[in-house]
Design an enzyme around this catalytic site. Structure first.
Site, mmCIF file in Angstrom:
data_model
loop_
_atom_site.group_PDB
_atom_site.id
_atom_site.type_symbol
_atom_site.label_atom_id
_atom_site.label_comp_id
_atom_site.label_asym_id
_atom_site.label_seq_id
_atom_site.Cartn_x
_atom_site.Cartn_y
_atom_site.Cartn_z
ATOM 1 N N GLY A 191 -10.714 15.078 5.792
ATOM 2 C CA GLY A 191 -11.843 14.236 6.137
ATOM 3 C C GLY A 191 -11.996 14.074 7.642
ATOM 4 O O GLY A 191 -11.203 14.604 8.421
ATOM 5 N N ARG A 220 -17.766 17.205 15.357
ATOM 6 C CA ARG A 220 -17.263 16.668 14.089
ATOM 7 C C ARG A 220 -18.381 16.610 13.044
ATOM 8 O O ARG A 220 -18.170 16.897 11.866
ATOM 9 C CB ARG A 220 -16.697 15.255 14.319
ATOM 10 C CG ARG A 220 -15.250 15.233 14.810
ATOM 11 C CD ARG A 220 -14.891 13.885 15.404
ATOM 12 N NE ARG A 220 -15.273 13.813 16.810
ATOM 13 C CZ ARG A 220 -15.504 12.673 17.451
ATOM 14 N NH1 ARG A 220 -15.406 11.521 16.816
ATOM 15 N NH2 ARG A 220 -15.816 12.687 18.722
ATOM 16 N N ASN A 242 -16.665 14.503 26.495
ATOM 17 C CA ASN A 242 -16.480 15.941 26.628
ATOM 18 C C ASN A 242 -15.534 16.290 27.766
ATOM 19 O O ASN A 242 -14.670 17.162 27.633
ATOM 20 C CB ASN A 242 -17.835 16.619 26.836
ATOM 21 C CG ASN A 242 -18.582 16.801 25.525
ATOM 22 O OD1 ASN A 242 -18.162 17.565 24.673
ATOM 23 N ND2 ASN A 242 -19.664 16.085 25.349
ATOM 24 N N GLY A 247 -19.421 13.159 19.428
ATOM 25 C CA GLY A 247 -18.878 13.614 18.146
ATOM 26 C C GLY A 247 -19.720 14.636 17.421
ATOM 27 O O GLY A 247 -19.588 14.823 16.215
ATOM 28 N N GLU A 248 -20.575 15.354 18.171
ATOM 29 C CA GLU A 248 -21.463 16.318 17.508
ATOM 30 C C GLU A 248 -20.678 17.427 16.816
ATOM 31 O O GLU A 248 -21.073 17.902 15.735
ATOM 32 C CB GLU A 248 -22.448 16.928 18.514
ATOM 33 C CG GLU A 248 -23.448 17.871 17.865
ATOM 34 C CD GLU A 248 -24.504 18.379 18.833
ATOM 35 O OE1 GLU A 248 -25.072 19.451 18.562
ATOM 36 O OE2 GLU A 248 -24.744 17.709 19.863
ATOM 37 N N ARG A 288 -22.930 19.432 26.148
ATOM 38 C CA ARG A 288 -22.366 20.594 25.470
ATOM 39 C C ARG A 288 -23.480 21.346 24.751
ATOM 40 O O ARG A 288 -24.259 20.773 23.998
ATOM 41 C CB ARG A 288 -21.318 20.155 24.458
ATOM 42 C CG ARG A 288 -20.744 21.310 23.639
ATOM 43 C CD ARG A 288 -20.143 20.794 22.365
ATOM 44 N NE ARG A 288 -18.962 20.028 22.685
ATOM 45 C CZ ARG A 288 -17.751 20.343 22.261
ATOM 46 N NH1 ARG A 288 -17.584 21.378 21.507
ATOM 47 N NH2 ARG A 288 -16.720 19.609 22.570
ATOM 48 N N SER A 301 -9.945 21.581 8.599
ATOM 49 C CA SER A 301 -9.196 20.331 8.684
ATOM 50 C C SER A 301 -9.960 19.188 8.023
ATOM 51 O O SER A 301 -9.379 18.387 7.271
ATOM 52 C CB SER A 301 -8.909 19.998 10.148
ATOM 53 O OG SER A 301 -8.309 18.722 10.270
#
Length: 296
Positions: A70, A95, A127, A92-93, A51, A65
């Site tokens: 959290g 996030r 992804n 999780g980049e 990505r 959010s």
């Protein structure tokens, strides 16, 4: 090669399905199987993440959010060679980026000891399963696995849980003209449009007509079929007063069958029946079709 696709084919959820309660980590976080918290400055982005673009609006929604509730799902990370306290993101980049925007000082993580190959596989799996890569990014990710780690298309299909024809058609996007690829990256063309373009004799001209006219996927398929009919050899062009062009439903069915088989399929349907034609180029393709037909 065979064991790894079977294990990874279950997806990222199989690795983080049984998560321990979140607890605060010491500065030198251990690499156990549970969830830990790391300062955000200890975490860096992956150099191999397929990505490249993060939608600003979606990132802002995630930031809001996270600011309120959290980070609900831990990041998957691995120790980095950039220092003893540094961890590279496997998955999780988005996030992690949103957590920084929300002003968080720590993020929950699961630490895994994996090599470059498995880290890239996991990044692509997450992804693809989240369905938020654009079609070209997905193709580039598949291309990385094939080029760097000598995967076959069948091996890759097992790893990501997709059909071999899906992998093959996605990889064909990399052969489209650069201008068409830019349209895909920008979201002006969808994955459905792309499947039409890869079988076109002039994908750039067709892409421009799709974008300029705002055509749907079915309308683009019908336009592609009309162009194909007009380019047939003399004597094969439909004569005036003969049967009309195929309707959108027939074209869509042809496309679905082509995707399922990974081959060109033509459906000629009439009131009292019709003809289904499957075209292959090699004996390997013929064997694959025969195996699918005889397995049901």
């Amino acid at each position: 090669m065979q064991d790894k696709p079977t294990r990874l084919g279950r997806g990222l959820a199989a690795l983080i399905g049984d998560m321990a309660p979140i607890e605060t980590a010491p500065r030198q976080a251990d690499t156990g199987s549970g969830v830990r918290r790391l300062p955000v400055e200890f975490v860096i982005a992956s150099r191999a993440n397929p990505r490249k673009d993060f939608d600003a609006e979606l990132l802002e929604d995630l930031t809001n959010s996270i600011r309120e509730k959290g980070v609900m799902q831990p990041l998957l990370v691995r120790p980095s060679d950039q220092g003893p306290d540094v961890y590279e993101i496997i998955a999780g980049e988005r996030r992690w980026r949103a957590a920084q925007r929300a002003g968080l000082h720590e993020v929950p993580v699961i630490i895994r000891e994996v090599d470059d190959k498995e880290a890239l596989e996991l990044a692509i799996i997450e992804n693809v399963q989240r369905a938020d890569l654009n079609p070209l990014e997905e193709a580039q990710g598949y291309g990385q696995l094939i080029e760097q780690f000598s995967y076959t298309q069948q091996d890759l299909a097992q790893v990501i849980g997709k059909s071999r024809s899906h992998v093959a058609n996605t990889l064909r996007l990399l052969r489209l003209p650069r201008e068409v690829q830019t349209m895909l990256e920008a979201g002006e063309l969808t994955a459905g449009h792309a499947r039409t373009l890869i079988t076109s004799d002039d994908p750039l001209a067709l892409a421009r007509r799709i974008v300029d006219a705002g055509l749907s996927v079915r309308e683009a398929e019908a336009l592609h079929q009309q162009d194909s009919d007009s380019r047939r050899e003399p004597g094969t062009v439909r004569e005036r007063g003969s049967a009309p062009s195929k309707d959108a439903d027939t074209l869509a069915l042809e496309r679905q069958l082509s995707d399922a088989l990974g081959l060109s399929v033509t459906l000629d349907h009439k009131d009292r029946g019709g003809k289904l034609e499957i075209r292959y180029k090699t004996l390997e393709q013929l064997d694959a079709v025969c195996s699918k037909l005889m397995s049901h």
